[in-house]
Scaffold this motif. Structure first.
Motif, mmCIF file in Angstrom:
data_model
loop_
_atom_site.group_PDB
_atom_site.id
_atom_site.type_symbol
_atom_site.label_atom_id
_atom_site.label_comp_id
_atom_site.label_asym_id
_atom_site.label_seq_id
_atom_site.Cartn_x
_atom_site.Cartn_y
_atom_site.Cartn_z
ATOM 1 N N GLN A 171 0.962 -1.246 -0.056
ATOM 2 C CA GLN A 171 -0.117 -0.149 -0.046
ATOM 3 C C GLN A 171 0.914 1.179 -0.053
ATOM 4 O OE1 GLN A 171 -3.335 -0.347 -0.144
ATOM 5 N NE2 GLN A 171 -2.959 -2.383 -0.716
ATOM 6 N N LEU A 172 1.906 1.354 0.900
ATOM 7 C CA LEU A 172 2.763 2.620 0.966
ATOM 8 C C LEU A 172 3.584 2.776 -0.280
ATOM 9 C CD1 LEU A 172 3.651 2.210 4.764
ATOM 10 C CD2 LEU A 172 2.075 3.833 3.750
ATOM 11 N N PHE A 173 4.006 1.368 -0.852
ATOM 12 C CA PHE A 173 4.917 1.666 -2.041
ATOM 13 C C PHE A 173 4.008 2.153 -2.973
ATOM 14 C CE2 PHE A 173 6.689 0.114 -5.830
ATOM 15 C CZ PHE A 173 8.220 0.425 -5.714
ATOM 16 N N ASN A 174 3.021 1.942 -3.377
ATOM 17 C CA ASN A 174 1.880 2.279 -4.532
ATOM 18 C C ASN A 174 1.652 3.755 -4.247
ATOM 19 O OD1 ASN A 174 1.839 -0.264 -5.757
ATOM 20 N ND2 ASN A 174 0.004 -0.630 -4.732
ATOM 21 N N SER A 175 1.427 4.285 -3.098
ATOM 22 C CA SER A 175 1.102 5.544 -2.810
ATOM 23 C C SER A 175 2.327 6.676 -2.499
ATOM 24 C CB SER A 175 0.282 5.493 -1.400
ATOM 25 O OG SER A 175 0.649 5.061 -0.383
ATOM 26 N N HIS A 176 3.413 5.986 -1.990
ATOM 27 C CA HIS A 176 4.683 6.936 -1.663
ATOM 28 C C HIS A 176 6.039 6.447 -2.154
ATOM 29 C CE1 HIS A 176 1.761 9.409 0.865
ATOM 30 N NE2 HIS A 176 1.346 8.300 1.425
ATOM 31 N N GLY A 177 5.864 5.619 -3.024
ATOM 32 C CA GLY A 177 7.252 5.061 -3.506
ATOM 33 C C GLY A 177 8.134 5.967 -3.972
ATOM 34 N N SER A 178 7.515 7.006 -4.774
ATOM 35 C CA SER A 178 8.319 7.990 -5.514
ATOM 36 C C SER A 178 9.034 8.974 -4.419
ATOM 37 C CB SER A 178 7.347 8.564 -6.466
ATOM 38 O OG SER A 178 6.594 9.481 -5.782
#
Length: 271
Positions: A171-178
């Motif tokens: 979830q966190l990678f999809n939303s804040h991975g950048s």
């Protein structure tokens, strides 16, 4: 090659099976000149690293904390900050909001402070390993203080059962991975730091004080967050228990952390 400094990871690299500095490791570092820089680089907070410098009798040496998010020149001399990069409070709130859908433990770290939600098994384990006491409760109040003071978290750590941690990571990678580094130090942990920093970036800031180029540094590591460090220094060494991706960028693979791998390289190259 010329080696003018050492930079080493701690957990899984420098410490033995009891999470201590072995006698052989202490002897190896004791054999180095007193003015030879020994730089510890870890995801740990400063207070969880300074006791190791004391054991090395190098209390005035620099520390790269939170994977490069907080770099201090010398804990002995007032812990002068060299560099500080934090996760802004709004992102901290979003991380905690997503984590509410799980039973995961969320800890917040800033400078030399650790804010845990309660004295649960995860807090107890971290206190035992790091020899640091957590400040318990009112994490939202801490975030509000950061908002007023234009501060934030140098690290957010998520701990829990492997399946929940994997879901949270996704979830966190999809939303804040950048914008965030999401380190999986083990399947029950996620260590979160700003994307802009690394152990290598922290080391470059410190080396400027010594006028030492990255090419003259001997570095040790075992995990994903050590890859930029080992890749950018002159001589990067992976311990035998390191991830395969870490070994791939290393100049050499030494024995494991529980077999004094770091000490063996120091003995071979510097003593």
């Amino acid at each position: 090659m010329k080696i003018s400094a050492i930079c080493t990871d701690i957990d899984g690299t420098l410490l033995d099976k009891n999470r201590q500095l072995s006698e052989r490791t202490l002897r190896a570092f004791a054999g180095l000149p007193a003015d030879f820089p020994v730089i510890l680089a870890s995801s740990r907070m400063p207070g969880a690293m300074t006791h190791l410098l004391d054991e090395f009798e190098r209390a005035d040496n620099p520390l790269i904390c939170y994977n490069g998010g907080y770099v201090i020149r010398s804990p002995l001399n007032g812990a002068e900050m060299v560099d500080s990069t934090y996760i802004n409070p709004e992102i901290c709130r979003k991380i905690m909001q997503v984590a509410k859908q799980t039973q995961a433990h969320i800890s917040l770290y800033a400078e030399d402070n650790w804010y845990a939600p309660s004295m649960d098994k995860w807090t107890e384990k971290e206190e035992m390993v790091t020899k640091v006491k957590a400040t318990l409760g009112n994490q939202h109040g801490i975030i509000e203080n950061w908002e007023r003071g234009k501060m934030g978290a140098h690290k957010v750590m998520c701990m829990g059962h492997a399946a929940e941690i994997q879901w949270l990571y996704d979830q966190l990678f999809n939303s804040h991975g950048s914008s965030l580094h999401l380190y999986r130090s083990k399947d029950t942990y996620i260590e979160i730091a700003p994307k802009a920093i690394s152990k290598a970036s922290g080391l470059r800031r410190i080396l400027a004080d010594y006028n030492i180029p990255m090419e003259e540094v001997l570095a040790f590591g075992d995990n994903y967050n050590d890859i930029p460090l080992l890749d950018e220094v002159g001589y990067g060494v992976a311990v035998a228990n390191a991830r395969e991706e870490v070994k791939a960028v290393a100049k050499e693979v030494t024995s494991s952390n529980i077999e004094d791998g770091v000490a063996k390289i120091i003995e071979k190259l510097l003593l």
